[in-house]
Design an enzyme around this catalytic site. Structure first.
Site, PDB file in Angstrom:
ATOM      1  N   ARG A 157       3.865  -7.304   9.151  1.00 26.13           N
ATOM      2  CA  ARG A 157       3.225  -6.228   9.923  1.00 26.13           C
ATOM      3  C   ARG A 157       3.806  -6.145  11.338  1.00 26.13           C
ATOM      4  O   ARG A 157       3.896  -5.061  11.920  1.00 26.13           O
ATOM      5  CB  ARG A 157       1.711  -6.432   9.959  1.00 26.13           C
ATOM      6  CG  ARG A 157       1.028  -6.090   8.612  1.00 26.13           C
ATOM      7  CD  ARG A 157      -0.401  -6.571   8.610  1.00 26.13           C
ATOM      8  NE  ARG A 157      -1.150  -6.156   7.422  1.00 26.13           N
ATOM      9  CZ  ARG A 157      -2.289  -6.725   7.055  1.00 26.13           C
ATOM     10  NH1 ARG A 157      -2.808  -7.717   7.756  1.00 26.13           N
ATOM     11  NH2 ARG A 157      -2.927  -6.300   5.967  1.00 26.13           N
ATOM     12  N   HIS A 207      -1.414  -5.549   1.646  1.00 21.56           N
ATOM     13  CA  HIS A 207      -2.626  -6.360   1.482  1.00 21.56           C
ATOM     14  C   HIS A 207      -2.241  -7.743   0.974  1.00 21.56           C
ATOM     15  O   HIS A 207      -1.336  -7.879   0.158  1.00 21.56           O
ATOM     16  CB  HIS A 207      -3.571  -5.717   0.456  1.00 21.56           C
ATOM     17  CG  HIS A 207      -4.644  -6.664   0.013  1.00 21.56           C
ATOM     18  ND1 HIS A 207      -5.801  -6.859   0.748  1.00 21.56           N
ATOM     19  CD2 HIS A 207      -4.721  -7.524  -1.034  1.00 21.56           C
ATOM     20  CE1 HIS A 207      -6.538  -7.797   0.160  1.00 21.56           C
ATOM     21  NE2 HIS A 207      -5.901  -8.207  -0.930  1.00 21.56           N
ATOM     22  N   THR A 257      -4.277  -8.443  10.938  1.00 26.07           N
ATOM     23  CA  THR A 257      -4.723  -7.171  10.344  1.00 26.07           C
ATOM     24  C   THR A 257      -4.190  -5.984  11.153  1.00 26.07           C
ATOM     25  O   THR A 257      -3.696  -5.001  10.588  1.00 26.07           O
ATOM     26  CB  THR A 257      -6.267  -7.132  10.281  1.00 26.07           C
ATOM     27  OG1 THR A 257      -6.702  -8.225   9.480  1.00 26.07           O
ATOM     28  CG2 THR A 257      -6.759  -5.825   9.690  1.00 26.07           C
ATOM     29  N   GLU A 294      -9.268 -10.843  -6.999  1.00 23.99           N
ATOM     30  CA  GLU A 294      -8.377  -9.675  -6.920  1.00 23.99           C
ATOM     31  C   GLU A 294      -7.363  -9.674  -8.066  1.00 23.99           C
ATOM     32  O   GLU A 294      -7.071  -8.617  -8.643  1.00 23.99           O
ATOM     33  CB  GLU A 294      -7.672  -9.670  -5.560  1.00 23.99           C
ATOM     34  CG  GLU A 294      -8.646  -9.372  -4.424  1.00 23.99           C
ATOM     35  CD  GLU A 294      -8.118  -9.694  -3.026  1.00 23.99           C
ATOM     36  OE1 GLU A 294      -8.900  -9.547  -2.073  1.00 23.99           O
ATOM     37  OE2 GLU A 294      -6.950 -10.100  -2.887  1.00 23.99           O
ATOM     38  N   LYS A 304       0.839  -1.203   0.000  1.00 30.92           N
ATOM     39  CA  LYS A 304       0.000   0.000   0.000  1.00 30.92           C
ATOM     40  C   LYS A 304       0.876   1.257   0.000  1.00 30.92           C
ATOM     41  O   LYS A 304       2.091   1.177   0.260  1.00 30.92           O
ATOM     42  CB  LYS A 304      -0.899  -0.038   1.242  1.00 30.92           C
ATOM     43  CG  LYS A 304      -1.858  -1.240   1.291  1.00 30.92           C
ATOM     44  CD  LYS A 304      -2.683  -1.179   2.571  1.00 30.92           C
ATOM     45  CE  LYS A 304      -3.437  -2.463   2.838  1.00 30.92           C
ATOM     46  NZ  LYS A 304      -4.173  -2.401   4.129  1.00 30.92           N
ATOM     47  N   ASN A 311      -1.167  -0.259   7.737  1.00 32.54           N
ATOM     48  CA  ASN A 311      -0.554  -1.586   7.938  1.00 32.54           C
ATOM     49  C   ASN A 311       0.160  -2.108   6.688  1.00 32.54           C
ATOM     50  O   ASN A 311       0.421  -3.296   6.555  1.00 32.54           O
ATOM     51  CB  ASN A 311      -1.576  -2.587   8.493  1.00 32.54           C
ATOM     52  CG  ASN A 311      -2.699  -2.879   7.533  1.00 32.54           C
ATOM     53  OD1 ASN A 311      -2.725  -2.356   6.419  1.00 32.54           O
ATOM     54  ND2 ASN A 311      -3.642  -3.708   7.937  1.00 32.54           N
ATOM     55  N   TYR A 315     -12.316  -3.585  -2.053  1.00 35.00           N
ATOM     56  CA  TYR A 315     -12.706  -3.723  -0.638  1.00 35.00           C
ATOM     57  C   TYR A 315     -14.231  -3.754  -0.470  1.00 35.00           C
ATOM     58  O   TYR A 315     -14.727  -3.433   0.613  1.00 35.00           O
ATOM     59  CB  TYR A 315     -12.123  -2.567   0.175  1.00 35.00           C
ATOM     60  CG  TYR A 315     -10.655  -2.739   0.533  1.00 35.00           C
ATOM     61  CD1 TYR A 315     -10.206  -3.853   1.248  1.00 35.00           C
ATOM     62  CD2 TYR A 315      -9.713  -1.774   0.191  1.00 35.00           C
ATOM     63  CE1 TYR A 315      -8.863  -4.014   1.582  1.00 35.00           C
ATOM     64  CE2 TYR A 315      -8.367  -1.921   0.531  1.00 35.00           C
ATOM     65  CZ  TYR A 315      -7.952  -3.039   1.230  1.00 35.00           C
ATOM     66  OH  TYR A 315      -6.631  -3.193   1.570  1.00 35.00           O
ATOM     67  N   ARG A 364      -0.692 -15.004   4.112  1.00 34.43           N
ATOM     68  CA  ARG A 364      -1.360 -14.358   5.256  1.00 34.43           C
ATOM     69  C   ARG A 364      -0.542 -14.540   6.529  1.00 34.43           C
ATOM     70  O   ARG A 364      -0.458 -13.621   7.356  1.00 34.43           O
ATOM     71  CB  ARG A 364      -2.771 -14.929   5.444  1.00 34.43           C
ATOM     72  CG  ARG A 364      -3.766 -14.543   4.363  1.00 34.43           C
ATOM     73  CD  ARG A 364      -4.142 -13.089   4.373  1.00 34.43           C
ATOM     74  NE  ARG A 364      -4.821 -12.663   5.569  1.00 34.43           N
ATOM     75  CZ  ARG A 364      -5.563 -11.556   5.661  1.00 34.43           C
ATOM     76  NH1 ARG A 364      -5.727 -10.765   4.604  1.00 34.43           N
ATOM     77  NH2 ARG A 364      -6.106 -11.214   6.792  1.00 34.43           N
ATOM     78  N   PHE A 402     -14.673   2.558   8.501  1.00 34.69           N
ATOM     79  CA  PHE A 402     -13.362   2.982   7.988  1.00 34.69           C
ATOM     80  C   PHE A 402     -13.258   2.840   6.462  1.00 34.69           C
ATOM     81  O   PHE A 402     -12.234   3.174   5.879  1.00 34.69           O
ATOM     82  CB  PHE A 402     -12.238   2.179   8.660  1.00 34.69           C
ATOM     83  CG  PHE A 402     -12.376   0.675   8.525  1.00 34.69           C
ATOM     84  CD1 PHE A 402     -11.923   0.019   7.395  1.00 34.69           C
ATOM     85  CD2 PHE A 402     -12.979  -0.072   9.533  1.00 34.69           C
ATOM     86  CE1 PHE A 402     -12.063  -1.365   7.259  1.00 34.69           C
ATOM     87  CE2 PHE A 402     -13.113  -1.452   9.410  1.00 34.69           C
ATOM     88  CZ  PHE A 402     -12.658  -2.096   8.271  1.00 34.69           C
TER      89      PHE A 402
HETATM   90  P1  DAT Z   1      -6.675  -7.469   6.021  1.00 31.81           P
HETATM   91  O1  DAT Z   1      -5.959  -6.345   5.313  1.00 31.81           O
HETATM   92  O2  DAT Z   1      -5.827  -8.075   7.090  1.00 31.81           O
HETATM   93  O3  DAT Z   1      -7.243  -8.500   5.072  1.00 31.81           O
HETATM   94  P2  DAT Z   1      -9.402  -6.494   6.310  1.00 31.81           P
HETATM   95  O4  DAT Z   1      -9.660  -7.075   4.970  1.00 31.81           O
HETATM   96  O5  DAT Z   1     -10.325  -6.864   7.425  1.00 31.81           O
HETATM   97  O6  DAT Z   1      -7.911  -6.823   6.816  1.00 31.81           O
HETATM   98  O7  DAT Z   1      -9.395  -4.909   6.227  1.00 31.81           O
HETATM   99  C1  DAT Z   1      -8.800  -4.257   5.111  1.00 31.81           C
HETATM  100  C2  DAT Z   1      -7.996  -3.091   5.606  1.00 31.81           C
HETATM  101  O8  DAT Z   1      -8.860  -2.136   6.215  1.00 31.81           O
HETATM  102  C3  DAT Z   1      -6.978  -3.428   6.702  1.00 31.81           C
HETATM  103  O9  DAT Z   1      -5.771  -3.911   6.166  1.00 31.81           O
HETATM  104  C4  DAT Z   1      -6.806  -2.111   7.382  1.00 31.81           C
HETATM  105  C5  DAT Z   1      -8.183  -1.494   7.293  1.00 31.81           C
HETATM  106  N1  DAT Z   1      -8.941  -1.751   8.522  1.00 31.81           N
HETATM  107  C6  DAT Z   1      -9.465  -2.935   8.924  1.00 31.81           C
HETATM  108  N2  DAT Z   1     -10.113  -2.807  10.094  1.00 31.81           N
HETATM  109  C7  DAT Z   1      -9.999  -1.512  10.437  1.00 31.81           C
HETATM  110  C8  DAT Z   1     -10.439  -0.731  11.552  1.00 31.81           C
HETATM  111  N3  DAT Z   1     -11.164  -1.273  12.550  1.00 31.81           N
HETATM  112  N4  DAT Z   1     -10.112   0.589  11.585  1.00 31.81           N
HETATM  113  C9  DAT Z   1      -9.397   1.148  10.581  1.00 31.81           C
HETATM  114  N5  DAT Z   1      -8.959   0.471   9.487  1.00 31.81           N
HETATM  115  C10 DAT Z   1      -9.234  -0.828   9.433  1.00 31.81           C
HETATM  116 MG    MG Z   2      -8.773  -8.441   3.696  1.00 33.74          MG
END
Ligand code: DAT
Ligand code: MG
Length: 156
Positions: free
Chosen positions: A109, A122, A98, A133, A12, A119, A52, A92, A60
């Site tokens: 991470r 992705h 996450t 994707e 990212k 973070n 997403y 992963r 968020f």
């Molecule tokens: P991941 O990236 O581990 O697959 P995810 O798909 O649940 O996690 O979420 C996508 C992204 O969104 C994640 O990398 C960071 C952001 N994110 C997730 N939960 C969040 C939260 N509670 N507050 C802010 N950003 C968040």
């Molecule tokens: Mg995800």
């Protein structure tokens, strides 16, 4: 078991700006995974929103998409496809949790970032999302065919 499984990894804008591209690629390379495709883009907000889409009702979602979708300022994301045995699951595990705060040292991470909203990386979370994707971000002609000379020394 298939050692040609593929996953979609994106570094990212925060990872790119922080100069972590080489470090992240190094970890996948050293593990023995094969890089199938890579490009740098200024991601459009539309594509990021689609990427997403499962999170569209989360509070968020807007902030996440506008950051990666270069709305705040022009920002770059590095998109990659990696291949190898169980790469979706292993990818992963390499990423960590996450939330970087919950990520173990040794994970990307857990070693390289601090907060949830920054973070840095992705990775697809299932075979199904990997397929979706990869199709969303890459054209078939962007995946170059070649055989890794390491293959016989990574797999029996
Ligand atoms: P991941 O990236 O581990 O697959 P995810 O798909 O649940 O996690 O979420 C996508 C992204 O969104 C994640 O990398 C960071 C952001 N994110 C997730 N939960 C969040 C939260 N509670 N507050 C802010 N950003 C968040
Ligand atoms: Mg995800």
């Amino acid at each position: 078991m298939a050692n040609n499984e593929r996953t979609f990894i994106a570094i990212k804008p925060d990872g790119v700006q922080r100069g972590l591209v080489g470090e992240i690629i190094k970890r996948f390379e050293q593990r023995g995974f094969r890089l199938v495709a890579m490009k740098m883009v200024q991601a459009s907000e539309d594509l990021v929103k689609q990427h997403y889409i499962d999170l569209k009702d989360m509070p968020f979602y807007g902030g996440l998409c506008s950051f990666i979708g270069s709305l705040l300022m022009p920002l770059n994301t590095i998109l990659q496809i990696w291949e190898g045995l169980n790469i979706v699951k292993n990818g992963r595990l390499m990423l960590g949790e996450t939330n970087p705060a919950d990520s173990k040292p040794g994970s990307i991470r857990g070693d390289l970032c601090i907060t949830l909203g920054r973070n840095i990386i992705h990775g697809s979370d299932s075979l199904d999302s990997a397929k979706k994707e990869i199709g969303l971000w890459f054209k078939p002609e962007e995946m170059v065919e070649y055989k890794s000379c390491q293959h016989g020394f990574l797999y029996e």
